[in-house]
Design a protein around this motif. Structure first.
Motif, PDB file in Angstrom:
ATOM      1  N   PRO A 329      84.252  27.228  74.280  1.00 17.35           N
ATOM      2  CA  PRO A 329      83.551  26.551  73.181  1.00 17.35           C
ATOM      3  C   PRO A 329      82.210  27.204  72.893  1.00 17.35           C
ATOM      4  N   VAL A 330      81.819  27.149  71.625  1.00 15.55           N
ATOM      5  CA  VAL A 330      80.507  27.651  71.209  1.00 15.55           C
ATOM      6  C   VAL A 330      79.837  26.570  70.366  1.00 15.55           C
ATOM      7  N   VAL A 331      78.532  26.616  70.355  1.00 15.47           N
ATOM      8  CA  VAL A 331      77.761  25.659  69.564  1.00 15.47           C
ATOM      9  C   VAL A 331      77.863  26.026  68.092  1.00 15.47           C
ATOM     10  N   THR A 332      78.289  25.084  67.275  1.00 11.53           N
ATOM     11  CA  THR A 332      78.385  25.338  65.838  1.00 11.53           C
ATOM     12  C   THR A 332      77.254  24.689  65.056  1.00 11.53           C
ATOM     13  N   GLU A 333      76.614  23.677  65.648  1.00 10.99           N
ATOM     14  CA  GLU A 333      75.565  22.972  64.915  1.00 10.99           C
ATOM     15  C   GLU A 333      74.714  22.168  65.895  1.00 10.99           C
ATOM     16  N   VAL A 334      73.412  22.170  65.658  1.00 14.31           N
ATOM     17  CA  VAL A 334      72.492  21.306  66.402  1.00 14.31           C
ATOM     18  C   VAL A 334      71.785  20.428  65.373  1.00 14.31           C
ATOM     19  N   THR A 335      72.005  19.134  65.466  1.00 15.08           N
ATOM     20  CA  THR A 335      71.424  18.189  64.519  1.00 15.08           C
ATOM     21  C   THR A 335      70.415  17.316  65.239  1.00 15.08           C
ATOM     22  N   ALA A 336      69.272  17.068  64.578  1.00 11.10           N
ATOM     23  CA  ALA A 336      68.215  16.276  65.189  1.00 11.10           C
ATOM     24  C   ALA A 336      67.914  15.056  64.331  1.00 11.10           C
ATOM     25  N   ALA A 337      67.444  14.020  64.972  1.00  6.67           N
ATOM     26  CA  ALA A 337      67.003  12.822  64.250  1.00  6.67           C
ATOM     27  C   ALA A 337      65.795  13.173  63.391  1.00  6.67           C
ATOM     28  N   PRO A 338      65.566  12.445  62.308  1.00 10.95           N
ATOM     29  CA  PRO A 338      64.392  12.711  61.471  1.00 10.95           C
ATOM     30  C   PRO A 338      63.112  12.718  62.299  1.00 10.95           C
ATOM     31  N   GLY A 339      62.300  13.751  62.101  1.00 10.58           N
ATOM     32  CA  GLY A 339      61.059  13.876  62.844  1.00 10.58           C
ATOM     33  C   GLY A 339      61.185  14.645  64.144  1.00 10.58           C
ATOM     34  N   SER A 340      62.396  15.004  64.553  1.00 11.77           N
ATOM     35  CA  SER A 340      62.605  15.766  65.793  1.00 11.77           C
ATOM     36  C   SER A 340      62.948  17.211  65.476  1.00 11.77           C
ATOM     37  N   ASP A 341      62.619  18.096  66.399  1.00  6.53           N
ATOM     38  CA  ASP A 341      62.872  19.531  66.224  1.00  6.53           C
ATOM     39  C   ASP A 341      64.171  19.915  66.929  1.00  6.53           C
ATOM     40  N   ARG A 653      75.250  21.711  54.466  1.00  6.02           N
ATOM     41  CA  ARG A 653      75.960  20.437  54.487  1.00  6.02           C
ATOM     42  C   ARG A 653      75.055  19.327  55.018  1.00  6.02           C
ATOM     43  N   ALA A 654      74.209  19.662  55.996  1.00  5.97           N
ATOM     44  CA  ALA A 654      73.289  18.659  56.526  1.00  5.97           C
ATOM     45  C   ALA A 654      72.296  18.193  55.465  1.00  5.97           C
ATOM     46  N   VAL A 655      71.777  19.131  54.661  1.00 14.93           N
ATOM     47  CA  VAL A 655      70.862  18.771  53.579  1.00 14.93           C
ATOM     48  C   VAL A 655      71.573  17.894  52.556  1.00 14.93           C
ATOM     49  N   ALA A 656      72.823  18.249  52.229  1.00 15.09           N
ATOM     50  CA  ALA A 656      73.587  17.439  51.277  1.00 15.09           C
ATOM     51  C   ALA A 656      73.798  16.026  51.815  1.00 15.09           C
ATOM     52  N   ASP A 657      74.129  15.924  53.108  1.00 17.99           N
ATOM     53  CA  ASP A 657      74.312  14.603  53.714  1.00 17.99           C
ATOM     54  C   ASP A 657      73.006  13.800  53.650  1.00 17.99           C
ATOM     55  N   ARG A 658      71.893  14.503  53.902  1.00 21.58           N
ATOM     56  CA  ARG A 658      70.591  13.827  53.898  1.00 21.58           C
ATOM     57  C   ARG A 658      70.286  13.288  52.510  1.00 21.58           C
ATOM     58  N   ILE A 659      70.504  14.075  51.470  1.00 24.36           N
ATOM     59  CA  ILE A 659      70.214  13.637  50.100  1.00 24.36           C
ATOM     60  C   ILE A 659      71.174  12.532  49.678  1.00 24.36           C
ATOM     61  N   ALA A 660      72.436  12.629  50.111  1.00 23.03           N
ATOM     62  CA  ALA A 660      73.411  11.582  49.747  1.00 23.03           C
ATOM     63  C   ALA A 660      73.007  10.231  50.327  1.00 23.03           C
ATOM     64  N   ASP A 661      72.465  10.229  51.546  1.00 20.49           N
ATOM     65  CA  ASP A 661      72.066   8.971  52.178  1.00 20.49           C
ATOM     66  C   ASP A 661      70.709   8.470  51.663  1.00 20.49           C
ATOM     67  N   HIS A 662      69.740   9.413  51.557  1.00 18.40           N
ATOM     68  CA  HIS A 662      68.381   9.023  51.163  1.00 18.40           C
ATOM     69  C   HIS A 662      67.788  10.081  50.231  1.00 18.40           C
ATOM     70  N   ALA A 665      61.637  11.593  49.423  1.00 19.43           N
ATOM     71  CA  ALA A 665      60.727  12.738  49.576  1.00 19.43           C
ATOM     72  C   ALA A 665      61.149  13.656  50.711  1.00 19.43           C
ATOM     73  N   ASP A 666      61.651  13.065  51.807  1.00 19.96           N
ATOM     74  CA  ASP A 666      62.115  13.897  52.920  1.00 19.96           C
ATOM     75  C   ASP A 666      63.316  14.746  52.492  1.00 19.96           C
ATOM     76  N   GLY A 667      64.205  14.147  51.683  1.00 20.75           N
ATOM     77  CA  GLY A 667      65.354  14.897  51.179  1.00 20.75           C
ATOM     78  C   GLY A 667      64.920  16.034  50.284  1.00 20.75           C
ATOM     79  N   LEU A 668      63.859  15.782  49.468  1.00 19.81           N
ATOM     80  CA  LEU A 668      63.336  16.834  48.598  1.00 19.81           C
ATOM     81  C   LEU A 668      62.731  17.964  49.426  1.00 19.81           C
ATOM     82  N   ALA A 669      62.028  17.628  50.506  1.00 18.83           N
ATOM     83  CA  ALA A 669      61.449  18.658  51.375  1.00 18.83           C
ATOM     84  C   ALA A 669      62.545  19.488  52.035  1.00 18.83           C
ATOM     85  N   ALA A 670      63.614  18.822  52.444  1.00 20.85           N
ATOM     86  CA  ALA A 670      64.728  19.553  53.049  1.00 20.85           C
ATOM     87  C   ALA A 670      65.376  20.493  52.039  1.00 20.85           C
TER      88      ALA A 670
END
Length: 778
Positions: A329-341, A653-662, A665-670
């Motif tokens: 297995p290889v890492v395909t994506e690392v997703t963080a909660a809003p405000g986390s790196d 895809r992560a940015v699209a998911d973010r804008i679809a949910d919210h 301003a955070d979505g615009l920054a992304a």
């Protein structure tokens, strides 16, 4: 006590000396007779030629007896009859010429075989016998048998790595060409695995052994190479199939010549021109040459019979994991909660996971090291099977694995879970101080070379491709769809795999490819078993007829090309030689070719076909794609850029998911950050491909049409990126997203993500693999 390699080399030297003695014992009498004949001493000349004939009869008779003991009858019978016949009818010059032809042919064949098998012998001769083991500050040279898993080994410059392990203290520069056939040196950084049998081409480095020498990769390959040293025995079958009808045909023509003319001389002349001892040795020379070429391409073949069978196989059965997928297995994506790196979370996870032997933990650590993240020293490490690893890092409690039972699924993670379910990916949750802050998605990716390799295998002659896997049906069907397989069986146990292979083998000549311990029974059940031996189990390698010494599926296509080319050359050499011999036999029957002249003609025929058989060493020129050096450099450059860009593609895809949910301003920054990536990184990469790489590929691929569809994809990528930029300008002007624009913006983001994934895959499968193909064909 002498090693098997030394014993083999000693017998090689003895055989070479005996061959020279036999050649001298026939050539000297021929020369002495010629001088005597020119001097007018006919009696002395006949005596010298007769002596040379007798010298050749003895080994020829022994070869016939040896073949009869093995319940084979070959064309050496014709040689004995022709030698005896020339003595009977007093055609001493013809007998002497046949004797030289016989001894010279065997000497030529032995030399050709030594050349053809030198790569196999090289595998044996370079095997290390000792290793430098460090304990504390003391470094001692010890026998390989004393090495145990966990030992620290010191590998000096120019030494062969004695066992499998991992680099511990420095960047290791390695020459892996003996195993993989790749001429370029590779670098392995601390933590990366190193296989036994590779050469240290850089400075001194240390490694931690992960296996004993006996259980290592190279030891299994050496055992196969020893078995391949006896490659000539099975290949005789091809010559025997020709001899089965050529021998009686020769005797019949000789009988007709005597019946028509009443002359024994004509009958002997027929036998003389039919003497094809070196001729039918051309078939084994071609097959053994194929074995040699295969070994240089990273393929060890147990014997010539396996190579012959591979050349006529029509059905390919393969395991999924480790064969068409990477098996790791290889890492395909690392997703963080809003405000986390994401990078900080990955570093925390790897700091805890670096002490775990679990395959997912290993993938997370490898990904962190690849991103040059620093790992901290974790304390209080504990691991629960099936749950994950916990530990303390810089005063923070970190858990990596399953989501703790006490934790609720956060809202930000729901799209991640959906993607994991749709992509058949595993999720490793990163929980810090009891709060889920990140998720790592891991997949067993399809091998980059797999689609192209299977297309090549179909072109080479496989008309049925079947996949067996113990995995679930959904990911199995996804792989089968991408690869265009004819049949897929999911949820297979080892017993199910054996039964499936038996079913296929009953109807077709079947090749089975696998890499794991559970594949060994199925490999043994197939007509030809092929093991992915670079990381595969010892059991699968021992059960296989062919081992791919590098972790690349495309080597199977190379082996298939080599097998068909070698078999074609073998049949061509034998058939052409016998056809010419048959014409000479007809001429001899008609009295147009006396024994002496016939012997000279046959000598020329035999030498020509043996030299033709050696063409198998060069490989089929039709399978080569010649690339200029600058084009190959471009391919490597853009392949590296793909690896760097691919990590960011998932962010679309992560940015699209973010804008679809919210859509806030955070979505615009992304979206602004993603647009900068498109303008500054992605689009310049695509334009450089269009203006530099594609024109360079037009020549080797036969014109610009070969890249036309990829150029159309570039235009679509540019269109979608421009449209996303327009949406960003509208959102900036309005201070936020207009509800009317969100649907189209999401379609652009999701669409660009899909187009880029497909475009990258197509370029990697169709173009980037050419650089590896070029290195292999050289």
């Amino acid at each position: 006590m002498a090693s098997p390699q030394e014993t083999h080399s000693r017998w090689d030297r003895i055989g070479g000396i005996l061959g020279i003695v036999l050649l001298a014992g026939t050539f000297v009498p021929l020369t002495v007779g010629a001088v005597a004949w020119l001097a007018g001493a006919r009696t002395l000349a006949d005596a010298a030629w007769a002596a040379g004939t007798v010298v050749a009869i003895v080994p020829a008779a022994w070869w016939v007896v040896t073949a009869l003991r093995r319940r084979r009858i070959g064309v050496d019978v014709i040689a004995v009859l022709s030698l005896a016949g020339t003595l009977w009818v007093h055609e001493y010059l013809a007998g002497a010429l046949i004797a030289v032809m016989l001894s010279g042919g065997h000497a030529l064949d032995a030399a050709a075989e030594r050349r053809a098998t030198r790569d196999l012998r090289a595998l044996l001769e370079r095997a290390p016998h000792t290793a430098r083991r460090r304990r504390g500050d003391e470094v001692r040279v010890v026998d390989l048998g004393e090495i145990a898993a966990g030992d620290t080994l010191v590998i000096a410059t120019g030494e062969v790595v004695p066992t499998d392990g991992r680099v511990t203290n420095a960047v290791a520069v390695l020459d892996e060409s003996a195993l993989t056939g790749e001429p370029l040196q590779v670098e392995r950084v601390a933590g990366e695995p190193v296989r036994s049998g590779v050469l240290n081409a850089g400075g001194v480095f240390e490694m931690r052994a992960t296996a004993t020498a006996e259980d290592s990769t190279y030891a299994g390959i050496v055992r196969l190479a020893r078995a391949a040293g006896a490659a000539t025995a099975p290949t005789v079958r091809l010559a025997d199939r020709f001899a089965a009808w050529f021998l009686p045909l020769t005797l019949a023509v000789a009988g007709i010549a005597y019946w028509v003319s009443g002359s024994l001389v004509r009958a002997v002349a027929v036998l003389v021109v039919a003497t094809p001892c070196p001729l039918l040795l051309a078939a084994p020379v071609a097959i053994v040459s194929g074995l040699s070429r295969a070994s240089r391409a990273g393929v060890v073949v147990r014997d010539g019979g396996a190579l012959e069978n591979l050349g006529r196989a029509t059905t390919l059965v393969m395991d999924k994991t480790g064969t068409v997928t990477a098996g790791r297995p290889v890492v395909t994506e690392v997703t963080a909660a809003p405000g986390s790196d994401p990078g900080e979370l990955l570093s925390l996870a790897a700091s805890v996971d670096q002490f775990s032997p679990h395959v997912l933990a290993e993938a997370i650590v490898t990904e962190a090291l690849a991103r040059d993240l620093e790992l901290a020293i974790a304390t209080g490490i504990s691991e629960r099977a099936g749950h994950g690893v916990t530990g303390e890092v810089d005063g923070r409690h970190v858990e990596v694995g399953k989501l703790p039972e006490r934790a609720a699924i956060p809202h930000w993670a729901r799209p991640v879970m959906n993607r994991a379910r749709l992509d058949s990916a595993a999720i490793a949750w990163i929980t810090v101080d009891d709060e889920p802050l990140g998720a790592v998605l891991l997949r067993d990716p399809l091998r980059r070379h797999a689609p192209r390799t299977l297309r090549r295998l179909r072109e080479a002659g496989f008309d049925r491709l079947v996949m067996l896997t113990g995995d679930r049906a959904e990911p199995a069907r996804e792989v089968a769809t991408v690869l265009g397989l004819d049949e897929v069986y999911a949820g297979q146990s080892p017993a199910d795999k054996v039964e499936a292979v038996h079913r296929e083998s009953d109807r077709h000549v079947t090749v089975m490819v696998g890499d794991g311990l559970n594949d060994a029974p199925a490999l043994a059940a197939a007509t030809v078993g092929v093991a992915m031996g670079a990381r595969g189990s010892t059991a699968s390698s021992e059960a296989a007829d062919i081992v791919l010494t590098t972790d690349r599926l495309d080597r199977l296509a190379d082996a298939m090309d080599i097998a068909r080319w070698s078999r074609r050359i073998a049949v061509q050499s034998a058939a052409a030689g016998m056809a010419l011999s048959l014409l000479a036999m007809i001429a001899a029957t008609a009295g147009l070719l006396p024994p002496a002249a016939g012997a000279l003609l046959q000598e020329a025929i035999d030498i020509a076909v043996i030299l033709n058989a050696l063409r198998a060493l060069r490989g089929n020129p039709a399978t080569r794609t010649d690339l200029p050096a600058d084009t190959e450099q471009l391919l490597r450059r853009f392949s590296t850029e793909h690896d760097l860009l691919r990590d960011t593609l998932a962010s679309l895809r992560a940015v699209a998911d973010r804008i679809a949910d919210h859509p806030d301003a955070d979505g615009l920054a992304a979206l602004e950050a993603m647009h900068r990536f498109l303008i500054e990184d992605l689009l310049p990469h695509e334009r450089a491909e269009e203006t530099q790489l594609y024109p360079a590929l037009a020549g080797p691929l036969g014109g610009s049409e070969a890249t036309a569809t990829m150029s159309r994809a570039h235009a679509e990528i540019q269109r979608l990126a421009t449209r996303i930029g327009t949406h960003l300008e509208l959102a900036r002007a309005r201070g936020g997203f207009d509800p009317d624009q969100v649907d189209d913006l999401l379609a652009c983001l999701y669409g660009l993500h899909a187009v880029l994934r497909l475009h990258f895959a197509q370029e990697e499968e169709n173009y980037f693999v050419l650089a590896a193909d070029e290195r292999r064909s050289s």
